[in-house]
Design a protein around this motif. Structure first.
Motif, PDB file in Angstrom:
ATOM      1  N   ASP A  73       0.878  -1.164   0.000  1.00 11.87           N
ATOM      2  CA  ASP A  73       0.000   0.000   0.000  1.00 11.87           C
ATOM      3  C   ASP A  73       0.915   1.213   0.000  1.00 11.87           C
ATOM      4  OD1 ASP A  73      -2.461  -1.313   0.048  1.00 11.87           O
ATOM      5  OD2 ASP A  73      -2.411  -1.516   2.231  1.00 11.87           O
ATOM      6  N   ALA A  74       0.659   2.139  -0.895  1.00 10.15           N
ATOM      7  CA  ALA A  74       1.534   3.305  -1.012  1.00 10.15           C
ATOM      8  C   ALA A  74       0.729   4.596  -0.981  1.00 10.15           C
ATOM      9  CB  ALA A  74       2.339   3.216  -2.299  1.00 10.15           C
ATOM     10  N   LYS A  75       1.284   5.576  -0.301  1.00 10.15           N
ATOM     11  CA  LYS A  75       0.770   6.941  -0.365  1.00 10.15           C
ATOM     12  C   LYS A  75       1.750   7.697  -1.237  1.00 10.15           C
ATOM     13  CE  LYS A  75      -1.401   6.947   4.148  1.00 10.15           C
ATOM     14  NZ  LYS A  75      -1.402   7.487   5.496  1.00 10.15           N
ATOM     15  N   LEU A  76       1.231   8.303  -2.301  1.00 12.55           N
ATOM     16  CA  LEU A  76       2.078   8.964  -3.284  1.00 12.55           C
ATOM     17  C   LEU A  76       1.757  10.443  -3.357  1.00 12.55           C
ATOM     18  CD1 LEU A  76       1.500   6.369  -6.146  1.00 12.55           C
ATOM     19  CD2 LEU A  76       3.320   6.323  -4.436  1.00 12.55           C
ATOM     20  N   VAL A  77       2.784  11.267  -3.471  1.00 16.80           N
ATOM     21  CA  VAL A  77       2.612  12.684  -3.755  1.00 16.80           C
ATOM     22  C   VAL A  77       2.967  12.861  -5.224  1.00 16.80           C
ATOM     23  CG1 VAL A  77       3.318  15.045  -3.239  1.00 16.80           C
ATOM     24  CG2 VAL A  77       3.202  13.352  -1.405  1.00 16.80           C
ATOM     25  N   LEU A  78       1.984  13.321  -6.009  1.00 15.78           N
ATOM     26  CA  LEU A  78       2.147  13.437  -7.450  1.00 15.78           C
ATOM     27  C   LEU A  78       1.986  14.880  -7.904  1.00 15.78           C
ATOM     28  CD1 LEU A  78      -0.111  10.395  -8.361  1.00 15.78           C
ATOM     29  CD2 LEU A  78       2.385  10.433  -8.382  1.00 15.78           C
ATOM     30  N   PHE A  79       2.672  15.226  -8.981  1.00 17.48           N
ATOM     31  CA  PHE A  79       2.587  16.558  -9.575  1.00 17.48           C
ATOM     32  C   PHE A  79       2.149  16.411 -11.018  1.00 17.48           C
ATOM     33  CE2 PHE A  79       4.849  20.144 -11.768  1.00 17.48           C
ATOM     34  CZ  PHE A  79       4.096  21.176 -11.230  1.00 17.48           C
ATOM     35  N   ASN A  80       1.005  16.972 -11.343  1.00 17.25           N
ATOM     36  CA  ASN A  80       0.520  16.962 -12.714  1.00 17.25           C
ATOM     37  C   ASN A  80      -0.380  18.171 -12.921  1.00 17.25           C
ATOM     38  OD1 ASN A  80      -0.049  16.321 -15.324  1.00 17.25           O
ATOM     39  ND2 ASN A  80      -1.340  14.579 -14.866  1.00 17.25           N
ATOM     40  N   PRO A  81       0.238  19.316 -13.224  1.00 15.86           N
ATOM     41  CA  PRO A  81      -0.575  20.523 -13.405  1.00 15.86           C
ATOM     42  C   PRO A  81      -1.391  20.473 -14.689  1.00 15.86           C
ATOM     43  CG  PRO A  81       1.709  20.967 -13.955  1.00 15.86           C
ATOM     44  CD  PRO A  81       1.648  19.553 -13.437  1.00 15.86           C
ATOM     45  N   LYS A  82      -2.665  20.698 -14.570  1.00 12.37           N
ATOM     46  CA  LYS A  82      -3.575  20.698 -15.707  1.00 12.37           C
ATOM     47  C   LYS A  82      -3.713  22.125 -16.237  1.00 12.37           C
ATOM     48  CE  LYS A  82      -4.702  16.350 -15.154  1.00 12.37           C
ATOM     49  NZ  LYS A  82      -4.140  15.343 -16.006  1.00 12.37           N
ATOM     50  N   PRO A  83      -4.088  22.290 -17.507  1.00 13.14           N
ATOM     51  CA  PRO A  83      -4.322  23.642 -18.028  1.00 13.14           C
ATOM     52  C   PRO A  83      -5.324  24.400 -17.164  1.00 13.14           C
ATOM     53  CG  PRO A  83      -4.263  22.075 -19.824  1.00 13.14           C
ATOM     54  CD  PRO A  83      -4.221  21.271 -18.540  1.00 13.14           C
ATOM     55  N   ASN A  84      -5.061  25.682 -16.973  1.00 11.61           N
ATOM     56  CA  ASN A  84      -5.854  26.630 -16.179  1.00 11.61           C
ATOM     57  C   ASN A  84      -5.677  26.468 -14.671  1.00 11.61           C
ATOM     58  OD1 ASN A  84      -6.902  27.815 -18.529  1.00 11.61           O
ATOM     59  ND2 ASN A  84      -8.492  26.258 -18.638  1.00 11.61           N
ATOM     60  N   SER A  85      -4.826  25.531 -14.221  1.00 12.70           N
ATOM     61  CA  SER A  85      -4.548  25.441 -12.788  1.00 12.70           C
ATOM     62  C   SER A  85      -3.459  26.451 -12.434  1.00 12.70           C
ATOM     63  CB  SER A  85      -4.116  24.020 -12.399  1.00 12.70           C
ATOM     64  OG  SER A  85      -2.899  23.675 -13.039  1.00 12.70           O
ATOM     65  N   LEU A  86      -3.324  26.755 -11.152  1.00 13.97           N
ATOM     66  CA  LEU A  86      -2.328  27.721 -10.687  1.00 13.97           C
ATOM     67  C   LEU A  86      -1.173  27.001 -10.005  1.00 13.97           C
ATOM     68  CD1 LEU A  86      -4.711  30.396  -9.129  1.00 13.97           C
ATOM     69  CD2 LEU A  86      -3.568  30.517 -11.340  1.00 13.97           C
ATOM     70  N   VAL A  87       0.057  27.387 -10.360  1.00 14.68           N
ATOM     71  CA  VAL A  87       1.250  26.846  -9.716  1.00 14.68           C
ATOM     72  C   VAL A  87       2.122  28.014  -9.282  1.00 14.68           C
ATOM     73  CG1 VAL A  87       1.219  24.659 -10.976  1.00 14.68           C
ATOM     74  CG2 VAL A  87       2.524  26.580 -11.891  1.00 14.68           C
ATOM     75  N   GLU A  88       3.032  27.738  -8.349  1.00 14.88           N
ATOM     76  CA  GLU A  88       3.928  28.770  -7.840  1.00 14.88           C
ATOM     77  C   GLU A  88       5.364  28.320  -7.972  1.00 14.88           C
ATOM     78  OE1 GLU A  88       2.676  29.475  -3.825  1.00 14.88           O
ATOM     79  OE2 GLU A  88       0.703  30.178  -4.445  1.00 14.88           O
ATOM     80  N   GLY A  89       6.237  29.273  -8.259  1.00 13.69           N
ATOM     81  CA  GLY A  89       7.652  28.971  -8.371  1.00 13.69           C
ATOM     82  C   GLY A  89       8.477  30.233  -8.244  1.00 13.69           C
ATOM     83  N   GLU A  90       9.790  30.056  -8.183  1.00 13.30           N
ATOM     84  CA  GLU A  90      10.709  31.183  -8.012  1.00 13.30           C
ATOM     85  C   GLU A  90      11.219  31.656  -9.367  1.00 13.30           C
ATOM     86  OE1 GLU A  90      14.906  32.322  -5.789  1.00 13.30           O
ATOM     87  OE2 GLU A  90      13.994  30.371  -5.437  1.00 13.30           O
ATOM     88  N   ILE A  91      11.178  32.973  -9.568  1.00 12.12           N
ATOM     89  CA  ILE A  91      11.715  33.551 -10.806  1.00 12.12           C
ATOM     90  C   ILE A  91      13.235  33.441 -10.780  1.00 12.12           C
ATOM     91  CG2 ILE A  91      11.975  35.656 -12.174  1.00 12.12           C
ATOM     92  CD1 ILE A  91       9.246  36.562 -11.127  1.00 12.12           C
ATOM     93  N   VAL A  92      13.812  32.880 -11.852  1.00 11.28           N
ATOM     94  CA  VAL A  92      15.264  32.715 -11.932  1.00 11.28           C
ATOM     95  C   VAL A  92      15.883  33.567 -13.034  1.00 11.28           C
ATOM     96  CG1 VAL A  92      15.328  30.421 -10.886  1.00 11.28           C
ATOM     97  CG2 VAL A  92      15.001  30.632 -13.355  1.00 11.28           C
ATOM     98  N   LYS A  93      15.060  34.039 -13.975  1.00 15.68           N
ATOM     99  CA  LYS A  93      15.586  34.870 -15.058  1.00 15.68           C
ATOM    100  C   LYS A  93      14.460  35.720 -15.626  1.00 15.68           C
ATOM    101  CE  LYS A  93      17.783  34.593 -19.596  1.00 15.68           C
ATOM    102  NZ  LYS A  93      18.131  33.710 -20.706  1.00 15.68           N
ATOM    103  N   ILE A  94      14.795  36.980 -15.942  1.00 16.03           N
ATOM    104  CA  ILE A  94      13.826  37.891 -16.549  1.00 16.03           C
ATOM    105  C   ILE A  94      14.481  38.571 -17.739  1.00 16.03           C
ATOM    106  CG2 ILE A  94      12.612  40.082 -16.240  1.00 16.03           C
ATOM    107  CD1 ILE A  94      11.750  39.271 -13.566  1.00 16.03           C
ATOM    108  N   SER A  95      13.733  38.636 -18.840  1.00 17.64           N
ATOM    109  CA  SER A  95      14.161  39.399 -20.011  1.00 17.64           C
ATOM    110  C   SER A  95      12.938  40.162 -20.515  1.00 17.64           C
ATOM    111  CB  SER A  95      14.707  38.456 -21.088  1.00 17.64           C
ATOM    112  OG  SER A  95      13.665  37.711 -21.669  1.00 17.64           O
TER     113      SER A  95
END
Length: 197
Positions: A73-95
């Motif tokens: 029996d496993a508990k899994l943490v999965l990542f699968n962002p679907k279109p129109n969902s919101l995600v967060e991350g750190e900006i590493v480069k801007i142009s």
């Protein structure tokens, strides 16, 4: 953050007989080989797992190298962002043409100038580029900022997200949360005034 999900699964993990001395360690090693890769069976990228052996009995597979299968029996943490969902991350480069973001430390995301709201204008300050909102001067997007973006598409093979900052609920996470707190505070003040009147 959307795109993350916790899933419970019953799995059959196949182990080489030479690893039978420590089944749990062998099971964890097999599942670890799937980390940070998209897996169609799980419908997402496996980020973490927790397993418990379901039974002590094992099914032996016949063949040149007779593996045995252990039910877990496993508990899994999965990542699968679907279109129109919101995600967060750190900006590493801007142009002037794009904003590059790292989501969860492993997935790259890019927002092109076509997907950035018109209120944001590119500016150079002290040799560093940033996008500054023309309607809210404190809403600034620069390297190191935690950014909330809307997913346009997710390429599972290379773990790449194409994102958008067109919706009003996207931008600098700190600024968005502060605005949300101010709006809820104003709502409470309005309710108090209505009760008094």
């Amino acid at each position: 953050m959307e795109g993350l999900k916790l899933s419970n699964a019953e799995l059959m993990v196949y182990i080489h007989p030479s690893k039978s001395g420590n089944k749990l360690k062998a099971i964890c090693r097999e599942l670890s080989s799937l980390l940070f890769q998209y897996d169609e069976t799980f419908d997402g990228v496996l980020l973490a797992f927790d397993v418990t052996v379901k039974s002590k009995a094992a099914k032996i597979l016949a063949g040149l190298s007779p593996y045995f299968g252990v039910k877990v029996d496993a508990k899994l943490v999965l990542f699968n962002p679907k279109p129109n969902s919101l995600v967060e991350g750190e900006i590493v480069k801007i142009s002037p043409e794009s904003i590059h973001v790292i989501v969860l430390g492993f997935s790259a995301a890019v927002v092109t100038d076509l997907d950035i709201r018109e209120e944001f204008k590119y500016k150079m300050r002290n040799g560093e580029g940033s996008f500054v909102s023309m309607s809210h001067k404190r809403h600034v997007l620069k390297v190191g900022t935690m950014l909330r973006l809307q997913v346009e598409s997710f390429d599972e093979e290379v773990m790449h997200i194409a994102g958008s900052l067109i919706p009003a609920n996207t931008g600098c996470v700190k600024w968005l949360e502060k605005q949300s707190e101010e709006v809820s505070h104003m709502d409470r003040e309005d309710r108090k005034r209505r009760k008094i009147a």
